[in-house]
Design a protein around this motif. Structure first.
Motif, PDB file in Angstrom:
ATOM      1  N   GLY A 163      -1.721  12.756   3.530  1.00 31.77           N
ATOM      2  CA  GLY A 163      -0.341  12.519   3.123  1.00 31.77           C
ATOM      3  C   GLY A 163       0.600  12.030   4.190  1.00 31.77           C
ATOM      4  O   GLY A 163       1.796  12.295   4.119  1.00 31.77           O
ATOM      5  N   ASP A 164       0.100  11.315   5.219  1.00 29.50           N
ATOM      6  CA  ASP A 164       1.020  10.897   6.276  1.00 29.50           C
ATOM      7  C   ASP A 164       1.830   9.667   5.909  1.00 29.50           C
ATOM      8  O   ASP A 164       2.817   9.357   6.564  1.00 29.50           O
ATOM      9  CB  ASP A 164       0.267  10.660   7.585  1.00 29.50           C
ATOM     10  CG  ASP A 164      -0.677   9.463   7.531  1.00 29.50           C
ATOM     11  OD1 ASP A 164      -1.131   9.138   6.420  1.00 29.50           O
ATOM     12  OD2 ASP A 164      -0.940   8.865   8.588  1.00 29.50           O
ATOM     13  N   HIS A 165       1.445   8.929   4.847  1.00 29.68           N
ATOM     14  CA  HIS A 165       2.224   7.797   4.377  1.00 29.68           C
ATOM     15  C   HIS A 165       1.682   7.355   3.025  1.00 29.68           C
ATOM     16  O   HIS A 165       0.596   7.784   2.606  1.00 29.68           O
ATOM     17  CB  HIS A 165       2.161   6.621   5.370  1.00 29.68           C
ATOM     18  CG  HIS A 165       0.829   5.947   5.401  1.00 29.68           C
ATOM     19  ND1 HIS A 165      -0.252   6.440   6.103  1.00 29.68           N
ATOM     20  CD2 HIS A 165       0.378   4.817   4.789  1.00 29.68           C
ATOM     21  CE1 HIS A 165      -1.294   5.648   5.935  1.00 29.68           C
ATOM     22  NE2 HIS A 165      -0.946   4.648   5.138  1.00 29.68           N
ATOM     23  N   VAL A 166       2.440   6.517   2.342  1.00 29.10           N
ATOM     24  CA  VAL A 166       2.003   5.876   1.111  1.00 29.10           C
ATOM     25  C   VAL A 166       1.973   4.370   1.363  1.00 29.10           C
ATOM     26  O   VAL A 166       2.971   3.793   1.808  1.00 29.10           O
ATOM     27  CB  VAL A 166       2.940   6.200  -0.074  1.00 29.10           C
ATOM     28  CG1 VAL A 166       2.530   5.425  -1.317  1.00 29.10           C
ATOM     29  CG2 VAL A 166       2.945   7.705  -0.356  1.00 29.10           C
ATOM     30  N   ARG A 167       0.839   3.751   1.093  1.00 30.96           N
ATOM     31  CA  ARG A 167       0.715   2.296   1.234  1.00 30.96           C
ATOM     32  C   ARG A 167       1.277   1.625  -0.012  1.00 30.96           C
ATOM     33  O   ARG A 167       1.072   2.103  -1.130  1.00 30.96           O
ATOM     34  CB  ARG A 167      -0.745   1.927   1.431  1.00 30.96           C
ATOM     35  CG  ARG A 167      -1.011   0.428   1.578  1.00 30.96           C
ATOM     36  CD  ARG A 167      -2.471   0.189   1.892  1.00 30.96           C
ATOM     37  NE  ARG A 167      -2.819  -1.237   1.893  1.00 30.96           N
ATOM     38  CZ  ARG A 167      -4.030  -1.699   2.178  1.00 30.96           C
ATOM     39  NH1 ARG A 167      -5.007  -0.857   2.495  1.00 30.96           N
ATOM     40  NH2 ARG A 167      -4.282  -3.007   2.162  1.00 30.96           N
ATOM     41  N   THR A 168       1.984   0.504   0.167  1.00 29.94           N
ATOM     42  CA  THR A 168       2.590  -0.190  -0.964  1.00 29.94           C
ATOM     43  C   THR A 168       2.227  -1.671  -0.934  1.00 29.94           C
ATOM     44  O   THR A 168       1.876  -2.227   0.109  1.00 29.94           O
ATOM     45  CB  THR A 168       4.123  -0.046  -0.950  1.00 29.94           C
ATOM     46  OG1 THR A 168       4.662  -0.708   0.216  1.00 29.94           O
ATOM     47  CG2 THR A 168       4.549   1.411  -0.944  1.00 29.94           C
ATOM     48  N   ALA A 169       2.323  -2.295  -2.105  1.00 28.47           N
ATOM     49  CA  ALA A 169       2.133  -3.745  -2.213  1.00 28.47           C
ATOM     50  C   ALA A 169       2.889  -4.235  -3.438  1.00 28.47           C
ATOM     51  O   ALA A 169       2.935  -3.549  -4.462  1.00 28.47           O
ATOM     52  CB  ALA A 169       0.656  -4.113  -2.319  1.00 28.47           C
ATOM     53  N   VAL A 170       3.483  -5.414  -3.323  1.00 30.98           N
ATOM     54  CA  VAL A 170       4.127  -6.082  -4.454  1.00 30.98           C
ATOM     55  C   VAL A 170       3.608  -7.512  -4.485  1.00 30.98           C
ATOM     56  O   VAL A 170       3.786  -8.273  -3.528  1.00 30.98           O
ATOM     57  CB  VAL A 170       5.660  -6.080  -4.343  1.00 30.98           C
ATOM     58  CG1 VAL A 170       6.280  -6.802  -5.545  1.00 30.98           C
ATOM     59  CG2 VAL A 170       6.199  -4.658  -4.241  1.00 30.98           C
ATOM     60  N   VAL A 171       2.950  -7.862  -5.584  1.00 28.89           N
ATOM     61  CA  VAL A 171       2.374  -9.199  -5.753  1.00 28.89           C
ATOM     62  C   VAL A 171       3.162  -9.926  -6.831  1.00 28.89           C
ATOM     63  O   VAL A 171       3.326  -9.410  -7.948  1.00 28.89           O
ATOM     64  CB  VAL A 171       0.887  -9.111  -6.138  1.00 28.89           C
ATOM     65  CG1 VAL A 171       0.339 -10.506  -6.397  1.00 28.89           C
ATOM     66  CG2 VAL A 171       0.093  -8.403  -5.054  1.00 28.89           C
TER      67      VAL A 171
ATOM     68  N   LEU B 206       2.270  -1.843  -6.510  1.00 31.69           N
ATOM     69  CA  LEU B 206       1.228  -0.831  -6.351  1.00 31.69           C
ATOM     70  C   LEU B 206       1.588   0.141  -5.236  1.00 31.69           C
ATOM     71  O   LEU B 206       2.121  -0.260  -4.195  1.00 31.69           O
ATOM     72  CB  LEU B 206      -0.125  -1.482  -6.027  1.00 31.69           C
ATOM     73  CG  LEU B 206      -0.608  -2.579  -6.984  1.00 31.69           C
ATOM     74  CD1 LEU B 206      -0.299  -3.958  -6.400  1.00 31.69           C
ATOM     75  CD2 LEU B 206      -2.090  -2.456  -7.271  1.00 31.69           C
ATOM     76  N   GLU B 207       1.288   1.396  -5.464  1.00 26.52           N
ATOM     77  CA  GLU B 207       1.324   2.423  -4.435  1.00 26.52           C
ATOM     78  C   GLU B 207      -0.082   2.969  -4.289  1.00 26.52           C
ATOM     79  O   GLU B 207      -0.732   3.288  -5.285  1.00 26.52           O
ATOM     80  CB  GLU B 207       2.283   3.553  -4.801  1.00 26.52           C
ATOM     81  CG  GLU B 207       3.735   3.138  -4.870  1.00 26.52           C
ATOM     82  CD  GLU B 207       4.640   4.289  -5.275  1.00 26.52           C
ATOM     83  OE1 GLU B 207       5.853   4.185  -5.023  1.00 26.52           O
ATOM     84  OE2 GLU B 207       4.136   5.274  -5.850  1.00 26.52           O
TER      85      GLU B 207
END
Length: 286
Positions: A118-126, A101-102
Motif C-alpha cells: 500500500g505505499d502508492h496507487v498506480r494510475t493511467a488515463v488512456v 485505471l487505478e
C-alpha cells in the motif's frame, strides 16, 4: 436566446477487476479499478430519449471482464489502450473513449499467496479520439518525508501572519503525479518504475527551501531521466509537523517530538514540461 447541448459523455465507472494468471505453480495477480467514458454523436438520447446510439454501460463493464479473459491484463496503460480502441472502432457513433485505471499493488509471499502493498496507487488515463491517442501515467498516495534539510523563510508578512520562519523542519507530502507520454510506446512497466524512482530520488536529494522548489526538482528529474515523457503534473500537499511545546513539563524539545497535523494543509501544484514537444491532444488533469 438559443439553448443547446454542450459537451457530454457517459460510461461505466469503477469496474473492479482482479485477474489471476495461472501459469503453472506460480500465479500472477493484477488488481485494477477501471472506468470508461465515451463521447460522440449522443445528442439524440439527450434531446429526445432516442437510445439507438447508446451502448449500455453494462456492456462496457462486461467488455472489461471479457477482455481480461481474451487478452490477459498486463500494464494498465496497455489494457486501457485495448479497451479504448475497441469502443471507438466498433461503435460508429462514438468518436472518443477515455479509460481511467487505478492499479493496486500486491507483494508476493509464495507461489499463490500475496499481501497488499500500500505505499502508492498506480494510475493511467488512456484517451483515443479523432485527434489521436494520448497516454497519461501516474501515481497517487506516495507518502514521502524528510526529517531535515528543509527550510522556509523570507516570505511576505502582513497583520495576519503568525507562522514563524524556520531553517530546519520536517518536510512531508503525499505525492500525486501524472505524466504524459510522447507516444504509444512499449515498456510501460519499466517507464513507470523509472519515473517513480526519479520522483523519490529527487525528493531525497533536494535540500529544500520551499515545497515548490522540491516539486520542480522532482519534475525536472523525471524529464531528464525519462525521454519518453513529455510533461509531468504534480500535486504535493504539505503534511505539516508541528514541534510540541514541552516547556510546561520542564522539558526541552530539540526537534524530536512533533504533532502530525491533519488539516488544513498547504497544497502545492505545478507542471514541469519540455519546451520542444507537441501540446497535449486532450485535456488532462491531476
Amino acid at each position: 436566446m438559443a439553448i443547446v447541448l454542450g459537451r457530454n459523455r457517459y460510461g461505466k465507472a469503477e469496474t473492479r477487476l482482479v485477474h489471476v494468471r495461472r501459469g503453472g505453480d506460480s500465479h500472477e495477480l493484477v488488481d485494477l479499478n477501471v472506468s470508461v467514458a465515451l463521447s460522440g454523436d449522443l445528442a439524440a438520447t439527450h434531446l429526445s430519449g432516442d437510445n439507438a446510439g447508446v451502448l449500455p454501460t453494462d456492456t462496457m463493464k462486461n467488455t472489461v471482464y471479457a477482455f481480461a479473459r481474451e487478452h490477459g491484463v498486463g500494464a494498465p496503460e496497455a489494457f486501457g489502450l485495448l479497451l479504448a480502441r475497441h469502443f471507438v472502432t466498433t461503435q460508429p457513433q462514438i468518436s472518443g473513449a477515455e479509460v481511467t485505471l487505478e492499479a493496486y499493488g500486491w507483494e508476493r509471499l509464495g507461489p499463490h499467496s500475496f499481501r497488499r502493498s500500500g505505499d502508492h496507487v498506480r494510475t493511467a488515463v488512456v484517451t483515443v479520439a479523432e485527434h489521436g491517442t494520448q497516454v497519461v501515467s501516474g501515481l497517487k498516495d506516495l507518502v514521502l518525508l524528510n526529517t531535515t534539510d528543509s527550510e522556509f523563510h523570507g516570505y511576505p508578512r502582513d497583520r495576519y501572519t503568525t507562522l514563524p520562519e524556520t531553517t530546519d523542519r520536517i518536510l512531508a507530502t503525499a505525492v500525486a503525479a501524472r505524466w504524459r507520454h510522447l507516444g504509444d510506446a512499449a515498456g510501460w512497466d519499466e517507464s513507470f518504475a523509472g519515473a517513480k524512482q526519479a520522483l523519490v530520488g529527487a525528493f531525497v536529494e533536494t535540500y529544500s527551501y520551499s515545497l515548490q522548489q522540491t516539486l520542480y526538482a522532482m519534475g525536472e528529474r523525471v524529464l531528464r531521466d525519462r525521454p519518453e515523457i513529455a510533461e509531468i503534473r504534480l500535486a504535493l500537499p504539505n503534511r505539516h509537523h508541528y514541534l510540541v511545546d514541552l516547556s510546561p513539563f520542564g522539558l526541552d524539545n530539540p526537534q524530536e517530538v512533533f504533532q502530525a497535523g491533519d488539516r488544513p494543509y498547504g497544497l502545492i501544484e505545478g507542471t514541469v514540461t519540455r519546451d520542444d514537444v507537441p501540446a497535449a491532444g486532450a485535456e488532462w488533469y491531476l
